[in-house]
Enzyme design. Sequence first.
Site, PDB file in Angstrom:
ATOM      1  N   ILE A   1       5.213  -3.341  -7.588  1.00  0.00           N
ATOM      2  CA  ILE A   1       4.401  -2.137  -7.825  1.00  0.00           C
ATOM      3  C   ILE A   1       5.023  -0.975  -7.035  1.00  0.00           C
ATOM      4  O   ILE A   1       4.977  -0.975  -5.800  1.00  0.00           O
ATOM      5  CB  ILE A   1       2.935  -2.359  -7.379  1.00  0.00           C
ATOM      6  N   ARG A   2       5.613  -0.018  -7.756  1.00  0.00           N
ATOM      7  CA  ARG A   2       6.345   1.088  -7.104  1.00  0.00           C
ATOM      8  C   ARG A   2       7.130   0.539  -5.905  1.00  0.00           C
ATOM      9  O   ARG A   2       7.041   1.038  -4.777  1.00  0.00           O
ATOM     10  CB  ARG A   2       5.386   2.205  -6.683  1.00  0.00           C
TER      11      ARG A   2
ATOM     12  N   CYS B   1       6.040  -5.421   0.338  1.00  0.00           N
ATOM     13  CA  CYS B   1       6.134  -4.104  -0.295  1.00  0.00           C
ATOM     14  C   CYS B   1       6.088  -2.988   0.762  1.00  0.00           C
ATOM     15  O   CYS B   1       7.023  -2.885   1.555  1.00  0.00           O
ATOM     16  CB  CYS B   1       5.079  -3.962  -1.380  1.00  0.00           C
TER      17      CYS B   1
ATOM     18  N   HIS C   1       4.618  -8.340  -4.432  1.00  0.00           N
ATOM     19  CA  HIS C   1       3.241  -8.651  -4.003  1.00  0.00           C
ATOM     20  C   HIS C   1       2.905 -10.117  -4.292  1.00  0.00           C
ATOM     21  O   HIS C   1       2.368 -10.416  -5.363  1.00  0.00           O
ATOM     22  CB  HIS C   1       2.251  -7.769  -4.771  1.00  0.00           C
TER      23      HIS C   1
ATOM     24  N   GLU D   1       0.559 -11.810  -3.162  1.00  0.00           N
ATOM     25  CA  GLU D   1      -0.878 -12.082  -3.002  1.00  0.00           C
ATOM     26  C   GLU D   1      -1.660 -11.877  -4.289  1.00  0.00           C
ATOM     27  O   GLU D   1      -2.836 -12.221  -4.354  1.00  0.00           O
ATOM     28  CB  GLU D   1      -1.455 -11.205  -1.874  1.00  0.00           C
TER      29      GLU D   1
ATOM     30  N   GLY E   1       0.876  -1.172   0.000  1.00  0.00           N
ATOM     31  CA  GLY E   1       0.000   0.000   0.000  1.00  0.00           C
ATOM     32  C   GLY E   1       0.906   1.213   0.000  1.00  0.00           C
ATOM     33  O   GLY E   1       1.837   1.296  -0.785  1.00  0.00           O
ATOM     34  N   GLU E   2       0.658   2.102   0.942  1.00  0.00           N
ATOM     35  CA  GLU E   2       1.510   3.289   1.074  1.00  0.00           C
ATOM     36  C   GLU E   2       2.066   3.275   2.498  1.00  0.00           C
ATOM     37  O   GLU E   2       1.320   3.438   3.462  1.00  0.00           O
ATOM     38  CB  GLU E   2       0.653   4.529   0.788  1.00  0.00           C
ATOM     39  N   SER E   3       3.380   3.069   2.602  1.00  0.00           N
ATOM     40  CA  SER E   3       3.958   2.844   3.926  1.00  0.00           C
ATOM     41  C   SER E   3       3.741   4.018   4.885  1.00  0.00           C
ATOM     42  O   SER E   3       3.499   3.814   6.074  1.00  0.00           O
ATOM     43  CB  SER E   3       5.446   2.506   3.812  1.00  0.00           C
TER      44      SER E   3
ATOM     45  N   ARG F   1      13.038   3.078  -0.967  1.00  0.00           N
ATOM     46  CA  ARG F   1      11.671   3.177  -1.485  1.00  0.00           C
ATOM     47  C   ARG F   1      11.695   3.489  -2.973  1.00  0.00           C
ATOM     48  O   ARG F   1      12.613   4.137  -3.459  1.00  0.00           O
ATOM     49  CB  ARG F   1      10.905   4.285  -0.762  1.00  0.00           C
TER      50      ARG F   1
HETATM   51  N1  GLN Z   1       5.892   2.884  -2.882  1.00  0.00           N
HETATM   52  C1  GLN Z   1       5.142   2.438  -1.726  1.00  0.00           C
HETATM   53  C2  GLN Z   1       5.762   2.962  -0.433  1.00  0.00           C
HETATM   54  O1  GLN Z   1       6.816   3.500  -0.452  1.00  0.00           O
HETATM   55  C3  GLN Z   1       5.083   0.926  -1.671  1.00  0.00           C
HETATM   56  C4  GLN Z   1       4.302   0.399  -2.854  1.00  0.00           C
HETATM   57  C5  GLN Z   1       3.554  -0.868  -2.601  1.00  0.00           C
HETATM   58  O2  GLN Z   1       3.355  -1.301  -1.457  1.00  0.00           O
HETATM   59  N2  GLN Z   1       3.083  -1.450  -3.659  1.00  0.00           N
HETATM   60  O3  GLN Z   1       5.175   2.859   0.587  1.00  0.00           O
END
Ligand code: GLN
Length: 190
Positions: free
Chosen positions: A134-135, A78, A171, A173, A46-48, A105
């Site tokens: 993913i990113r 992630c 990921h 999952e 997600g977004e840390s 990151r």
């Molecule tokens: N770029 C996100 C972060 O720095 C991580 C991306 C992800 O969990 N798919 O939190």
Amino acid sequence: MRIGVLALQGAFAEHMSAIERIGAEAPPVRLPDQLDSLDGLVIPGGESTSILTLMKSFGLVQALRERAQAGLPVMGTCAGMICLASEVSGSDMATLALMDITVDRNSFGRQIDSFQTAVSVPALGQEPFPAVFIRAPSISRVGEGVGVMATLPDGVVVGCRQANLIALAFHPEITDDLRLHRYFLSLAMG
Ligand code: GLN
């Protein structure tokens, strides 16, 4: 077996479904007392920064740190991996600091939002794991007592394990390959 999934932000529903598909319960976790009855916990992608901010407001940071240090198996994927790391390159971001690793990151550049590639995971056998990034972050330093679990063909570390803790940059999952969830479940079964 009960493998809780931290359900504050991000890809928690996909992890819950993967865990249920391998025959375990996957309760969502949002509050500290929900950690009590678990055999393991997944921190999703997600977004840390959002996940960590929400964990603070829900009173989960200290409770989760205590459980993990007492041996609760935790797998962070992630953004979840970033939450577990002791250090984030070029940032003083306050993480859970449970694993002795440094993470970068958005390590694969912002242009390349996501990609899938075969990752070598010796603990799962010869067949590479189809990893979706993913990113995604990567792991730039692995401390003593931390084992490398997954690498890209160029040697970049994208997964590691420190005793009861697993960190994956990708990921697992969102593919049909459930070997890493099974691996975590067997760790939780002790
Ligand atoms: N770029 C996100 C972060 O720095 C991580 C991306 C992800 O969990 N798919 O939190």
